[in-house]
Design a protein around this motif. Structure first.
Motif, PDB file in Angstrom:
ATOM      1  N   ALA A  71       0.856  -1.192   0.000  1.00  0.00           N
ATOM      2  CA  ALA A  71       0.000   0.000   0.000  1.00  0.00           C
ATOM      3  C   ALA A  71       0.891   1.240   0.000  1.00  0.00           C
ATOM      4  CB  ALA A  71      -0.907   0.012   1.227  1.00  0.00           C
ATOM      5  N   ILE A  72       0.489   2.235  -0.773  1.00  0.00           N
ATOM      6  CA  ILE A  72       1.154   3.535  -0.767  1.00  0.00           C
ATOM      7  C   ILE A  72       0.212   4.521  -0.102  1.00  0.00           C
ATOM      8  CG2 ILE A  72       2.076   5.400  -2.185  1.00  0.00           C
ATOM      9  CD1 ILE A  72       2.932   3.324  -4.218  1.00  0.00           C
ATOM     10  N   ILE A  73       0.728   5.235   0.896  1.00  0.00           N
ATOM     11  CA  ILE A  73      -0.117   6.060   1.765  1.00  0.00           C
ATOM     12  C   ILE A  73       0.333   7.513   1.712  1.00  0.00           C
ATOM     13  CG2 ILE A  73      -0.815   6.451   4.171  1.00  0.00           C
ATOM     14  CD1 ILE A  73      -0.130   3.315   4.443  1.00  0.00           C
ATOM     15  N   ASP A  74      -0.617   8.412   1.522  1.00  0.00           N
ATOM     16  CA  ASP A  74      -0.340   9.851   1.571  1.00  0.00           C
ATOM     17  C   ASP A  74      -0.331  10.268   3.045  1.00  0.00           C
ATOM     18  OD1 ASP A  74      -0.492  12.664   1.603  1.00  0.00           O
ATOM     19  OD2 ASP A  74      -1.535  12.706  -0.325  1.00  0.00           O
ATOM     20  N   PRO A  75       0.808  10.731   3.578  1.00  0.00           N
ATOM     21  CA  PRO A  75       0.860  11.074   5.001  1.00  0.00           C
ATOM     22  C   PRO A  75       0.028  12.294   5.373  1.00  0.00           C
ATOM     23  CG  PRO A  75       2.904  11.693   3.916  1.00  0.00           C
ATOM     24  CD  PRO A  75       2.112  10.913   2.925  1.00  0.00           C
ATOM     25  N   GLN A  76      -0.290  13.131   4.397  1.00  0.00           N
ATOM     26  CA  GLN A  76      -1.095  14.321   4.690  1.00  0.00           C
ATOM     27  C   GLN A  76      -2.558  13.963   4.870  1.00  0.00           C
ATOM     28  OE1 GLN A  76      -0.145  16.979   1.418  1.00  0.00           O
ATOM     29  NE2 GLN A  76       1.651  17.796   2.478  1.00  0.00           N
ATOM     30  N   THR A  77      -3.070  13.095   4.002  1.00  0.00           N
ATOM     31  CA  THR A  77      -4.487  12.717   4.081  1.00  0.00           C
ATOM     32  C   THR A  77      -4.691  11.396   4.831  1.00  0.00           C
ATOM     33  OG1 THR A  77      -4.398  11.498   1.985  1.00  0.00           O
ATOM     34  CG2 THR A  77      -4.891  13.863   1.880  1.00  0.00           C
ATOM     35  N   ARG A  78      -3.577  10.643   5.028  1.00  0.00           N
ATOM     36  CA  ARG A  78      -3.617   9.322   5.662  1.00  0.00           C
ATOM     37  C   ARG A  78      -4.456   8.330   4.846  1.00  0.00           C
ATOM     38  NH1 ARG A  78      -1.928  10.001  11.210  1.00  0.00           N
ATOM     39  NH2 ARG A  78      -2.859   8.000  11.778  1.00  0.00           N
ATOM     40  N   GLU A  79      -4.556   8.576   3.546  1.00  0.00           N
ATOM     41  CA  GLU A  79      -5.325   7.704   2.670  1.00  0.00           C
ATOM     42  C   GLU A  79      -4.403   6.762   1.902  1.00  0.00           C
ATOM     43  OE1 GLU A  79      -7.530  10.237   0.108  1.00  0.00           O
ATOM     44  OE2 GLU A  79      -9.042  10.762   1.614  1.00  0.00           O
ATOM     45  N   VAL A  80      -4.920   5.564   1.595  1.00  0.00           N
ATOM     46  CA  VAL A  80      -4.214   4.637   0.713  1.00  0.00           C
ATOM     47  C   VAL A  80      -4.473   5.083  -0.720  1.00  0.00           C
ATOM     48  CG1 VAL A  80      -4.032   2.251  -0.065  1.00  0.00           C
ATOM     49  CG2 VAL A  80      -4.369   2.732   2.363  1.00  0.00           C
ATOM     50  N   VAL A  81      -3.438   5.571  -1.387  1.00  0.00           N
ATOM     51  CA  VAL A  81      -3.621   6.084  -2.756  1.00  0.00           C
ATOM     52  C   VAL A  81      -3.395   4.995  -3.795  1.00  0.00           C
ATOM     53  CG1 VAL A  81      -3.026   8.434  -2.102  1.00  0.00           C
ATOM     54  CG2 VAL A  81      -1.206   6.893  -2.838  1.00  0.00           C
ATOM     55  N   HIS A  82      -2.760   3.918  -3.397  1.00  0.00           N
ATOM     56  CA  HIS A  82      -2.580   2.786  -4.316  1.00  0.00           C
ATOM     57  C   HIS A  82      -2.314   1.535  -3.489  1.00  0.00           C
ATOM     58  CE1 HIS A  82      -1.539   0.637  -8.005  1.00  0.00           C
ATOM     59  NE2 HIS A  82      -0.469   0.169  -7.380  1.00  0.00           N
ATOM     60  N   ALA A  83      -2.883   0.429  -3.920  1.00  0.00           N
ATOM     61  CA  ALA A  83      -2.667  -0.850  -3.238  1.00  0.00           C
ATOM     62  C   ALA A  83      -2.529  -1.950  -4.276  1.00  0.00           C
ATOM     63  CB  ALA A  83      -3.819  -1.163  -2.283  1.00  0.00           C
ATOM     64  N   ARG A  84      -1.769  -2.966  -3.892  1.00  0.00           N
ATOM     65  CA  ARG A  84      -1.549  -4.059  -4.837  1.00  0.00           C
ATOM     66  C   ARG A  84      -1.363  -5.371  -4.076  1.00  0.00           C
ATOM     67  NH1 ARG A  84       3.584  -4.887  -9.053  1.00  0.00           N
ATOM     68  NH2 ARG A  84       2.826  -6.850  -9.944  1.00  0.00           N
ATOM     69  N   GLU A  85      -1.911  -6.431  -4.666  1.00  0.00           N
ATOM     70  CA  GLU A  85      -1.651  -7.786  -4.201  1.00  0.00           C
ATOM     71  C   GLU A  85      -1.001  -8.523  -5.349  1.00  0.00           C
ATOM     72  OE1 GLU A  85      -5.063  -9.674  -2.473  1.00  0.00           O
ATOM     73  OE2 GLU A  85      -5.857  -7.755  -1.749  1.00  0.00           O
ATOM     74  N   SER A  86       0.255  -8.923  -5.161  1.00  0.00           N
ATOM     75  CA  SER A  86       1.003  -9.504  -6.274  1.00  0.00           C
ATOM     76  C   SER A  86       0.452 -10.860  -6.710  1.00  0.00           C
ATOM     77  CB  SER A  86       2.482  -9.649  -5.912  1.00  0.00           C
ATOM     78  OG  SER A  86       2.638 -10.554  -4.826  1.00  0.00           O
ATOM     79  N   LYS A  87      -0.194 -11.550  -5.755  1.00  0.00           N
ATOM     80  CA  LYS A  87      -0.784 -12.849  -6.097  1.00  0.00           C
ATOM     81  C   LYS A  87      -2.200 -12.936  -5.571  1.00  0.00           C
ATOM     82  CE  LYS A  87       3.410 -15.657  -6.400  1.00  0.00           C
ATOM     83  NZ  LYS A  87       4.080 -16.871  -5.953  1.00  0.00           N
TER      84      LYS A  87
END
Length: 232
Positions: free
Chosen positions: A216-232
């Motif tokens: 997960a990639i998280i914006d520290p200002q908004t505390r939102e997950v801006v992108h998530a991935r499951e490789s499998k």
């Protein structure tokens, strides 16, 4: 009879302690269990730049020999000073450095790293420096002065980022922890989107191996997950 009690009482006390310890382990939250499985955690990231170098001083807690294998072994604090030159000819130089802190200072030399187009070295006993004040690089008669700034967000630090990522994957993580099939280590690092972008984001990954991870990639200002991935 007295001998009997002298034997039985210590055994009973030991049994109570063991049961209490087991109870404490069982009462840990799943987030606390993830913290124990964290093999890479960014604690601080100091940066500075001028016409000569992009400077970074990364303070992390990680496995002594980090391997993406889903396991968390002995962890230690590692501090790495990195100089990314704007002129590749600079890679041939060896600089003397002095890091000055509020309590003490550290000095040494920094030269081209074995990996990457940069100069790098480890800083030992960084915690003893106190509040970091300045970095001086010396080459012959030339001195370069830097004031380093810690860009790790205080309102959303690495522990906060781990909690946010856990919440995003909570159903999968809770289920795996419940049936004892959770075989992943946690990785938390501050990244920037590109070299031309000064915005930093948190990258959190739950790693089984190099090809199997939830991230997960998280914006520290908004505390939102801006992108998530499951490789499998």
């Amino acid at each position: 009879m007295k001998k009997f009690f002298r034997v039985i009482i210590p055994i009973a006390i030991l049994a109570v302690i063991v049961v209490a310890c087991v109870g404490c382990a069982e009462n840990k939250t799943n987030l606390e269990k993830l913290c124990e499985r964290t093999s890479y955690m960014q604690n601080a990231l100091y940066t500075a730049t001028d016409d000569n170098f992009d400077v970074s001083l990364s303070i992390i807690t990680q496995e002594e020999h980090f391997i993406a294998d889903g396991k968390t072994d002995k962890v230690m604090q590692i501090s790495t000073l990195t100089l990314s030159p704007h002129n590749v000819d600079t890679l041939a130089n060896t600089y003397e450095y002095t890091l000055k802190g509020s309590k003490s200072s550290a000095s040494g030399s920094i030269s081209k790293s074995k990996l990457g187009i940069n100069l790098a070295c480890r800083i030992e006993n960084f915690a003893e420096l106190g509040e970091l004040e300045s970095l001086t690089l010396t080459l012959g008669e030339t001195n370069l002065e830097y004031s380093l700034e810690n860009i790790c967000p205080t309102d959303c630090n690495g522990d906060d980022a781990l909690e946010i990522a856990y919440s995003h994957f909570q159903e999968k993580i809770d289920g795996a922890l419940a049936d004892k099939s959770f075989d992943r280590e946690c990785y938390v690092k501050l990244i920037n989107k590109s070299k031309d972008d000064d915005k930093y984001l948190w990258y959190v990954s739950f790693i089984k191996d190099k090809g199997d991870y939830w991230s997960a990639i998280i914006d520290p200002q908004t505390r939102e997950v801006v992108h998530a991935r499951e490789s499998k």
